[in-house]
Scaffold this motif. Sequence first.
Motif, PDB file in Angstrom:
ATOM      1  N   ASN A 107       0.807  -1.228   0.000  1.00 53.21           N
ATOM      2  CA  ASN A 107       0.000   0.000   0.000  1.00 53.21           C
ATOM      3  C   ASN A 107       0.835   1.271   0.000  1.00 53.21           C
ATOM      4  OD1 ASN A 107      -2.297  -1.456  -0.120  1.00 53.21           O
ATOM      5  ND2 ASN A 107      -2.987  -1.059   1.952  1.00 53.21           N
ATOM      6  N   LEU A 108       1.979   1.207  -0.671  1.00 52.64           N
ATOM      7  CA  LEU A 108       2.759   2.430  -0.884  1.00 52.64           C
ATOM      8  C   LEU A 108       2.165   3.152  -2.086  1.00 52.64           C
ATOM      9  CD1 LEU A 108       6.280   0.789  -0.559  1.00 52.64           C
ATOM     10  CD2 LEU A 108       5.143   2.172   1.176  1.00 52.64           C
ATOM     11  N   VAL A 109       2.492   4.438  -2.227  1.00 51.26           N
ATOM     12  CA  VAL A 109       2.005   5.185  -3.388  1.00 51.26           C
ATOM     13  C   VAL A 109       2.969   4.931  -4.548  1.00 51.26           C
ATOM     14  CG1 VAL A 109       1.353   7.434  -4.278  1.00 51.26           C
ATOM     15  CG2 VAL A 109       1.026   6.905  -1.862  1.00 51.26           C
ATOM     16  N   ARG A 111       3.622   5.903  -7.603  1.00 52.25           N
ATOM     17  CA  ARG A 111       4.275   6.873  -8.483  1.00 52.25           C
ATOM     18  C   ARG A 111       5.244   7.799  -7.764  1.00 52.25           C
ATOM     19  NH1 ARG A 111       2.718   7.358 -13.376  1.00 52.25           N
ATOM     20  NH2 ARG A 111       3.254   9.546 -13.449  1.00 52.25           N
ATOM     21  N   LEU A 112       5.337   7.655  -6.451  1.00 57.29           N
ATOM     22  CA  LEU A 112       6.241   8.526  -5.705  1.00 57.29           C
ATOM     23  C   LEU A 112       7.522   7.775  -5.344  1.00 57.29           C
ATOM     24  CD1 LEU A 112       3.784  10.391  -3.322  1.00 57.29           C
ATOM     25  CD2 LEU A 112       4.620  11.072  -5.567  1.00 57.29           C
ATOM     26  N   HIS A 120       5.697  10.155   4.449  1.00 54.75           N
ATOM     27  CA  HIS A 120       4.252  10.162   4.732  1.00 54.75           C
ATOM     28  C   HIS A 120       3.944   9.608   6.125  1.00 54.75           C
ATOM     29  CE1 HIS A 120       3.145  10.146   0.172  1.00 54.75           C
ATOM     30  NE2 HIS A 120       3.668  11.265   0.571  1.00 54.75           N
ATOM     31  N   LEU A 123       2.895  12.110   8.677  1.00 54.23           N
ATOM     32  CA  LEU A 123       1.719  12.960   8.438  1.00 54.23           C
ATOM     33  C   LEU A 123       0.718  12.943   9.584  1.00 54.23           C
ATOM     34  CD1 LEU A 123       1.013  12.335   4.657  1.00 54.23           C
ATOM     35  CD2 LEU A 123       1.411  14.549   5.725  1.00 54.23           C
ATOM     36  N   TRP A 132       4.425  16.004   2.013  1.00 54.73           N
ATOM     37  CA  TRP A 132       3.782  15.325   0.885  1.00 54.73           C
ATOM     38  C   TRP A 132       4.808  14.753  -0.086  1.00 54.73           C
ATOM     39  CZ3 TRP A 132      -0.448  19.547  -0.400  1.00 54.73           C
ATOM     40  CH2 TRP A 132      -1.405  19.532   0.630  1.00 54.73           C
TER      41      TRP A 132
ATOM     42  N   PRO B 169      -3.386   2.513  -0.863  1.00 56.96           N
ATOM     43  CA  PRO B 169      -2.559   3.590  -0.320  1.00 56.96           C
ATOM     44  C   PRO B 169      -3.359   4.587   0.515  1.00 56.96           C
ATOM     45  CG  PRO B 169      -1.957   3.183  -2.589  1.00 56.96           C
ATOM     46  CD  PRO B 169      -3.174   2.341  -2.309  1.00 56.96           C
ATOM     47  N   THR B 181      -6.864  16.289   3.243  1.00 55.63           N
ATOM     48  CA  THR B 181      -6.057  16.999   2.241  1.00 55.63           C
ATOM     49  C   THR B 181      -4.776  16.228   1.933  1.00 55.63           C
ATOM     50  OG1 THR B 181      -6.797  18.929   3.461  1.00 55.63           O
ATOM     51  CG2 THR B 181      -5.304  19.310   1.638  1.00 55.63           C
ATOM     52  N   SER B 182      -4.114  15.769   2.979  1.00 52.64           N
ATOM     53  CA  SER B 182      -2.881  15.014   2.770  1.00 52.64           C
ATOM     54  C   SER B 182      -3.160  13.752   1.959  1.00 52.64           C
ATOM     55  CB  SER B 182      -2.261  14.614   4.106  1.00 52.64           C
ATOM     56  OG  SER B 182      -1.886  15.750   4.829  1.00 52.64           O
ATOM     57  N   PHE B 185      -3.472  14.716  -1.719  1.00 46.29           N
ATOM     58  CA  PHE B 185      -2.234  15.106  -2.393  1.00 46.29           C
ATOM     59  C   PHE B 185      -1.202  13.988  -2.408  1.00 46.29           C
ATOM     60  CE2 PHE B 185      -4.092  19.255  -2.103  1.00 46.29           C
ATOM     61  CZ  PHE B 185      -3.614  19.897  -3.236  1.00 46.29           C
ATOM     62  N   CYS B 186      -1.212  13.131  -1.391  1.00 46.24           N
ATOM     63  CA  CYS B 186      -0.174  12.098  -1.314  1.00 46.24           C
ATOM     64  C   CYS B 186      -0.561  10.818  -2.036  1.00 46.24           C
ATOM     65  CB  CYS B 186       0.149  11.765   0.127  1.00 46.24           C
ATOM     66  SG  CYS B 186       0.841  13.134   1.000  1.00 46.24           S
ATOM     67  N   SER B 187      -1.853  10.503  -2.113  1.00 45.98           N
ATOM     68  CA  SER B 187      -2.164   9.234  -2.763  1.00 45.98           C
ATOM     69  C   SER B 187      -3.122   9.377  -3.942  1.00 45.98           C
ATOM     70  CB  SER B 187      -2.708   8.218  -1.753  1.00 45.98           C
ATOM     71  OG  SER B 187      -4.022   8.542  -1.388  1.00 45.98           O
ATOM     72  N   PRO B 190      -1.363  11.736  -7.055  1.00 44.96           N
ATOM     73  CA  PRO B 190      -0.269  11.037  -7.757  1.00 44.96           C
ATOM     74  C   PRO B 190      -0.768   9.839  -8.564  1.00 44.96           C
ATOM     75  CG  PRO B 190       0.408  11.538  -5.523  1.00 44.96           C
ATOM     76  CD  PRO B 190      -1.047  11.902  -5.615  1.00 44.96           C
ATOM     77  N   MET B 193      -2.687  11.029 -11.700  1.00 38.87           N
ATOM     78  CA  MET B 193      -1.997  11.997 -12.554  1.00 38.87           C
ATOM     79  C   MET B 193      -1.882  11.589 -14.032  1.00 38.87           C
ATOM     80  SD  MET B 193      -1.143  14.984 -12.455  1.00 38.87           S
ATOM     81  CE  MET B 193      -1.081  15.451 -10.742  1.00 38.87           C
ATOM     82  N   PRO B 194      -1.498  10.350 -14.352  1.00 42.32           N
ATOM     83  CA  PRO B 194      -1.406  10.003 -15.782  1.00 42.32           C
ATOM     84  C   PRO B 194      -2.741  10.182 -16.488  1.00 42.32           C
ATOM     85  CG  PRO B 194      -0.477   8.260 -14.420  1.00 42.32           C
ATOM     86  CD  PRO B 194      -1.121   9.223 -13.478  1.00 42.32           C
TER      87      PRO B 194
END
Lengths: 262, 264
Positions: A107-109, A111-112, A120, A123, A132, B169, B181-182, B185-187, B190, B193-194
Motif C-alpha cells: 500500500n505504498l504510493v 508513483r512517488l 508520509h 503525516l 507530501w 494507499p 487533504t494530505s 495530495f499524497c495518494s 499522484p 496523474m497520468p
Amino acid sequence: MNLALNMNQAAPSISTAELEIEIREIRKSYGETPILKGLNLEIPKGQAVALIGSNGSGKSTLLRCTTRLIEPDSGEVILHGQNITKLTGARLREARSKIGFVFQHHNLVPRLSVLSNVLHGALGRKPSARLWFQSLATNLDREEAMYCLERVGLAQFAARRVTQLSGGQSQRVAIARALMQRPTIIMADEPVASLDPQAGEEVMNLFFQLSRSENLTLLFCTHHLEHAVDYADRVVGLSKGTIQLDQESSSISVAELRGIYD
Amino acid sequence: MTEASYPLPNRFERPSVVSFALYIFIAWFVVVSFSGAGISLSNFIEGIPNMGTLLSEMFPPKMDRLGAIGKALLETFQMAIGGTILGVILSVPLGVFASRTQSPHVLVYRFTRLLISFFRSVPDLVWALFFVATVGLGPFAGTLALMIDTIGFCARFFAEAIEEINSGPQEALTAIGANRTSRLFCSVFPAAMPSFTNTAMYSLEKATRSSVVLGLVGAGGIGIELKVSMDMFRYAEASTIILFIFLLVVAVETLSTKIRQKLM
Ligand SMILES: Nc1ncnc2c1ncn2[C@@H]1O[C@H](COP(=O)(O)OP(=O)(O)O)[C@@H](O)[C@H]1O
Ligand SMILES: [Mg+2]
C-alpha cells in the motif's frame, strides 16, 4: 483435548506489565453475519502477538477495528491507557499516528519515490504539506526518513520509485514508513502472505528485531504457523468470533496450533 | 438423436405490442427526419457546379495577409491554451467533489455532478454568446467559453479517474492518521496523474478545434477572419485561413499524442 484446557491460561506477563492494547467486548457484524462476537484481548507493552485463524475468521476485521479503520458495532478499544472508541477528527488521527499498520500489499504510493513514501509516515503526528513530497520536506524530516530506511536496510533506494522495488523491498519500505510514525505499536495484516519464503523470513525477522530493540508492541496475523511460533511471544487463535486459543509460543507446537483450523 | 429432451428455441423472439409500436414509431420518425433535415438529392446535384466554382476560386491560396492571419491564429491558440489551463485547474476540485469516493458529502456530489452535466450539455457556441453578452466581444469571452467547455469534459473524467484508483494507499494514509487533504495530495492525485494529463491533452485538442468557430460569434480568434473572407467572396484568402487552421490543429494533435504516448 488439551487446547480446551490451555484456553484460560493467560501468559504470565499479562497481569504484571503495563497494558498497551485493551480490546473489550468488541462486536462487529456485516449485515446479519456476526464476525466478532464480544471479543476481549489484552496485550502488554513490548509483547509480540501472533493472531491466527482460518480465512474469514475475522483477523483483518479485528485489526482494523482496533484502529477504527472499520467501526466496531460495540465494545471499547483502549490504546496506551487512552480510550479511542469515541474519538473523532484530529484526536482520532493523533491516536492512529502512534500505530504503525502494515498491510498484506504494501500500500505504498506507486508513483512517488521511496523517500516520499517514508516521509508520509510523519503525516499523522504533524500534518504539514511539506511532508507530501520529499523535495519539499525539511532537512530534519528527510534525515529521519533516511534513518528509518537505514533501519530496514534500504537507504540506497531512497531516490527510486516504489515500482522499481521487489515485493520484499516494498514491504520493508512500508515498515520504514511505519517507523517514521515513531510508533508504540505495530500491527501487520498478513505482512508476508504475498512474499516468497525467503523474503517473508527476512520481513518477519525485521519485525521481530524492531519490536525487541525498540520495545514495540507487535500484533500480526499470519497463516504461517512457524512464523507464529518463531517470531511471537504469544499466539492467539481466532475462531467463531471469539478467541479460542491464547498461549505463550514457547509452550505450544505448530501441530497443536493446527487445531484452530478445525 | 431422434428425441431431444428440450425443444429448440425460436429463431426470433416475438415482440410485445408496446415494443412493436415503438419500432413502427422509430421507423416513421427516421423517414420524417430525412425530409425535415431538408435532404434533397436534386439540390445537392444542382449545387455541385457552385462547389466547383468556389473550390477553383480558392486556389491558389492568397498569401498577402499572412501577418493578420498569423496574428489571429496565435490569438486562437492562446484562447485554447488559456481556456484549457483554467478549465483543467478548476476541474481538479470539481472532480474531487464529483467522485463517489472522495466527495465530502452526498449533496455536494449530486450538485457537482449536475453542474458538470449542465456545462457539458450546453454547446460551446452558446457559452460564447453568453460571455460575449456579459464580458464583451473579444478573446476573453472565447477563453471563458472554452474554460466552461473544458470543465464539462475534464471534471467528469477526473472524477472517474479518482474513483478508479486503488484504495490501498489511501487506507494506509488513513491508518497513519493523515488528514483528508494530505490523503488527496499524497495518494489520490499522484495515482490519478497520468489519467489527468491524458484527459487534459485531449481537452487541449478539443479546445483548439472549438476556438476556431468561436470567432463567428465575436468571441475572438481566427473564426471572424474566415467569416469576413467568405462574406466578401475572398475565397482565395479563406482557403489560406483554412489551411492555417488545419496546420494548427494537426500540430496540437501531434504534440498531444506524443505527450500521451510518453505517459503510457
Ligand atoms: N466490507 C465487508 N462487507 C461484508 N463482509 C465483509 C466485509 N469485510 C469482510 N467481510 C467478511 O467478514 C469475514 C471476515 O473477514 P476478514 O476479517 O477479512 O477475515 P480474515 O482476515 O480472518 O480472513 C469474511 O467472511 C468476509 O467475507
Ligand atoms: Mg485478512
